[in-house]
Structures are given as C-alpha cells and as structure tokens.
Design a protein around this motif. Sequence first.
Motif, mmCIF file in Angstrom:
data_model
loop_
_atom_site.group_PDB
_atom_site.id
_atom_site.type_symbol
_atom_site.label_atom_id
_atom_site.label_comp_id
_atom_site.label_asym_id
_atom_site.label_seq_id
_atom_site.Cartn_x
_atom_site.Cartn_y
_atom_site.Cartn_z
ATOM 1 N N ALA A 257 102.426 -28.915 18.722
ATOM 2 C CA ALA A 257 102.449 -27.793 19.147
ATOM 3 C C ALA A 257 101.402 -27.440 19.861
ATOM 4 N N ALA A 258 101.829 -26.101 20.526
ATOM 5 C CA ALA A 258 100.445 -25.085 21.440
ATOM 6 C C ALA A 258 100.267 -24.016 20.489
ATOM 7 N N MET A 259 98.663 -23.312 19.991
ATOM 8 C CA MET A 259 99.614 -22.252 20.114
ATOM 9 C C MET A 259 99.319 -21.210 20.578
ATOM 10 N N SER A 260 100.264 -20.771 20.961
ATOM 11 C CA SER A 260 101.278 -19.238 21.541
ATOM 12 C C SER A 260 99.595 -18.159 21.370
ATOM 13 N N ASN A 261 99.740 -17.543 22.694
ATOM 14 C CA ASN A 261 98.741 -16.590 23.037
ATOM 15 C C ASN A 261 100.605 -15.908 23.583
ATOM 16 N N SER A 262 100.955 -14.695 22.838
ATOM 17 C CA SER A 262 102.394 -13.310 23.159
ATOM 18 C C SER A 262 103.208 -13.994 24.059
ATOM 19 N N GLY A 263 103.607 -15.380 23.069
ATOM 20 C CA GLY A 263 104.726 -15.767 23.637
ATOM 21 C C GLY A 263 104.915 -17.273 24.749
ATOM 22 N N SER A 264 103.219 -17.582 25.249
ATOM 23 C CA SER A 264 102.513 -17.749 25.964
ATOM 24 C C SER A 264 102.178 -18.981 25.782
ATOM 25 N N GLY A 265 102.474 -20.643 25.236
ATOM 26 C CA GLY A 265 101.411 -21.492 25.211
ATOM 27 C C GLY A 265 100.289 -22.048 26.092
ATOM 28 N N ASN A 266 100.658 -21.392 27.642
ATOM 29 C CA ASN A 266 99.690 -21.471 28.748
ATOM 30 C C ASN A 266 98.715 -20.381 28.417
ATOM 31 N N GLN A 267 99.444 -19.318 28.079
ATOM 32 C CA GLN A 267 97.889 -18.348 27.478
ATOM 33 C C GLN A 267 97.153 -18.685 26.365
ATOM 34 N N GLY A 268 97.395 -19.076 25.629
ATOM 35 C CA GLY A 268 97.486 -19.456 24.778
ATOM 36 C C GLY A 268 96.068 -20.362 24.690
ATOM 37 N N ILE A 269 96.116 -22.013 25.911
ATOM 38 C CA ILE A 269 95.419 -21.988 25.822
ATOM 39 C C ILE A 269 94.409 -21.685 26.682
ATOM 40 N N ALA A 270 94.781 -20.772 28.362
ATOM 41 C CA ALA A 270 94.054 -20.307 28.593
ATOM 42 C C ALA A 270 92.962 -19.231 27.860
ATOM 43 N N ALA A 271 93.147 -18.789 27.159
ATOM 44 C CA ALA A 271 92.627 -18.182 26.190
ATOM 45 C C ALA A 271 91.056 -18.519 24.805
ATOM 46 N N THR A 272 91.509 -19.945 24.663
ATOM 47 C CA THR A 272 91.713 -20.494 23.279
ATOM 48 C C THR A 272 90.950 -21.866 24.085
ATOM 49 N N LEU A 273 90.630 -22.491 24.881
ATOM 50 C CA LEU A 273 90.048 -23.575 25.328
ATOM 51 C C LEU A 273 88.318 -23.870 25.867
ATOM 52 N N PRO A 274 88.345 -22.002 27.220
ATOM 53 C CA PRO A 274 86.912 -22.256 27.531
ATOM 54 C C PRO A 274 86.752 -22.015 26.875
ATOM 55 N N VAL A 275 86.842 -20.688 25.718
ATOM 56 C CA VAL A 275 85.485 -20.433 24.910
ATOM 57 C C VAL A 275 85.619 -21.909 23.843
ATOM 58 N N VAL A 276 86.267 -22.924 23.807
ATOM 59 C CA VAL A 276 86.007 -23.885 22.538
ATOM 60 C C VAL A 276 84.781 -24.834 23.522
ATOM 61 N N ALA A 277 85.025 -24.808 24.754
ATOM 62 C CA ALA A 277 84.422 -25.410 25.476
ATOM 63 C C ALA A 277 82.638 -24.969 25.960
ATOM 64 N N VAL A 278 82.903 -23.513 25.769
ATOM 65 C CA VAL A 278 81.487 -22.615 26.208
ATOM 66 C C VAL A 278 80.626 -22.993 24.542
#
Length: 426
Positions: A257-278
């Motif tokens: 499973a992905a953690m979705s944001n506003s109904g979208s997994g890709n939105q959840g990914i886009a909001a999460t992983l750049p922050v995690v990387a940095v």
Amino acid sequence: MSLESLFLDALQKSLKPALGCTEPLTVALASAWARYYSCGELKSMDVKVSANLYKNAAGVFVPGTGMTGLGIAAAAGWWGGDPRQGLQVLSTLDEKALVAAKQSLSSQTLKVSYCDHPDVFYTHISAQTDSESICVLMGHCHDGLMQVQVNGDVCYEQSTEKPFASSSEQLDKKWSVAEIVRFIEQVDLKKLAFIEQSATLNVALSELGERDSMGLAIGAQLRQQQRRGYISDDLSTEAMILSASASDARMAGAPLAAMSNSGSGNQGIAATLPVVAVAKRLQSSKEQRLRALAMSHLLAIYIKKLQSPLSALCAATTAAMGAGAAINWLLGGDIQQVEQTIRYMIGDISGIYCDGAKPGCALKVSTGAQAAVKAALLALGGRAPLSDGVLERSVDESLKHLGELTLSALIPTDQAIIGWIAARQN
C-alpha cells in the motif's frame, strides 16, 4: 473549529493507505460491496463510471492481477475483494479468486462504460446473479458508498459529505500557506505522530520498486545512470529516484500500500519522498523530518482543495509543491521563502497535464520531485518570480488561479484525452 483542529482533521481524513491506484480501486470496492450484499452466482455485471474515473483507471495495473483496466478491477473485487478494507479492498485477493475473476471476464457478460456526470467519483454497478439483482452506487470520494439496492429494495443508504471543495470560494478562509507553516512550527509534535506512517509505507514501496525494477523502472534506471557517473549524487537526484521508484511500483500493481493524499497514491508519494530524501541527506532531526512531512502533506491537501478532484492537471506535480515548500523549510527557509518556493514551482511545472493513470506517471512524479528541490534552493537566494502569467504576488492567489484552470479552461483538454483513451480501449 480552531485552526489546529481544522488542519489536524484535514490531515487525518486525507491521508489513507491505498493498495493500488485509487480509481480502479473504487470500482473494485463497489463490486466487492455488490458481492457482500448478494448470495447468488454472478451472471452479468454492468459497470458505469464518470469520464474522469474512467480516464484514471484504463491504463493502470490492478494489484495482484497483472492486468489493467476496470474490467479486471470489477471482477477481482467481486471474486476476491473485502469491502471492509476500504482502499485496500484487494489485499485479500488470492490465486483461487484471481482465476475465477479472469474466467468471469471471458465467460460472463461484464460491460464497462463511462458517462458525463457532475460527480467525478460516480460509480454505478448493476450485477445480476441467479437469484437477485444488486445495484451499488458510489460517489463523492473514492471510497464513498452511497446506496445499495437488492431486488429494487434499498438496504443501505448514506449521504456522504464531499471531502473536496469544488472551487476556491468554498474553501475555509482560514487556509493559507503562511497559516499552515505557522501551525506546523507550533503544534505539539505528538499530534503529528501519525504522519510518520506516510514515510514508512511510501519508503517500503520505493525500495520494492527500485529493487525489482518495476513498471517503467524510472527510479532503477536513474540509479543505474548515477552509478555510471552520468548523473550526480545530490539532493535532486535522490529525491527523483526515491519518488519515481515508489510510483513505478504502485502503477505496476505492487502488493504494498501507498499512503495516499487527497485520494491519490501518487500525490501521497510526491508529498512524502522528496522530503524523506532531503531530510536524510541533511541529517535532519526526527522532529524536523516529521514537521516537514506534515507541512508537505497539509500544503498538498490545501493545493488540491483549490482544484477539481479529478481533472486534466497532473495533481502529483502540484502535490510536489508541498514537498518543495517543506524542503525549503528544512534548509532554513522562513515563511516568505516557503511561499516563494511554491511560486517558483507554479511558474515551472504548472502546465503538466494528466493523461490518465499509467506506468508513465512515474516520469511526472520524478519531474515534480526534481522541481521541488530546484525551487527550494532558488527561493533561498532571496529573489522572487515576477507577478505575471498565472502568478500573482500572493502565493495563495496564484494557487487559486491554478485551481481555476481545472474548473474551466482545462475541461476541453480533459475531454480530448478521455476520447483518445476510450478509442484505444475499443
């Protein structure tokens, strides 16, 4: 409702684990509810969805099936889904159920069509068994069960409140980029603890996508080129690889499973992983990382609330605006610089359109991650983009303009894309 309660409530309602792309999951969930309320053997099924939901489901792989499209989503939901699991409805799909689902596609009458409907989440399933007829209506959000009828009798009915504003005028005036940043900096850290799950789920998805070179393997290929020395080992590249790898896995039907944001997994990914990387590269503290993740997610929610829930604008790239702002904050940016980060990103990637959910979404997710880091660094320099085009001096007014495009100007674009996708399905 206090500002703190408003923002915490939005985070808790908008972040949900989702196994697979959420548009086919909506159909799988509706079909699973139909099976839940039936007792007979399936004879036929008619699936009708909104045009936007159809667009975002036609080309994406359905978890556990190795197949794409709404037909297999409906069949898998009926034969192996558990509707009580919500957006993880297909977590219970096993091999026996999958065999039955695939057989039903070839032997049963299962029709899929789309229609123009004001509710972009509209999903209607009419199933006929050897003993009854079942109708399931879903809407307002991906997991919004609205009505179930068995043999014409209503056995379930629920009025579901819309989780998204349809226009900027309907959004609570308390929302603003500055207020979100102030909230994140001041709120008791314990109240944000649940945000950590977004990193846990999406990092696991990213690791799987890169390790197994799933989907288009955008993340894995970028890593390979990095090892060859063709691209550098820096904040931008790491943000791209982590984000793209997770999207690669998700769009290929990964069993995580992905953690979705506003109904979208890709939105959840886009909001999460750049922050995690940095945050990892900067060796940020646990508190800094958690607050940055919460800031990114909350800003992504705010930005999406200004848009149509499903449209011709790629919401994964606009969700990455939240990540860019949070990265700037991790780098020491103040409220004004956080705002300028978002303005830089609006000026950079706001024209990326959504042409349906598919493996290629990982390309756009990687673009959003790269742009997030670039904008965060540029904003630290103290210069601000000029007020022109879609940009106003106010970041909030600029975001409203972006949202307005999805509610009017981009509708013909959306219709053209849907027509092309539908033509390929026939």
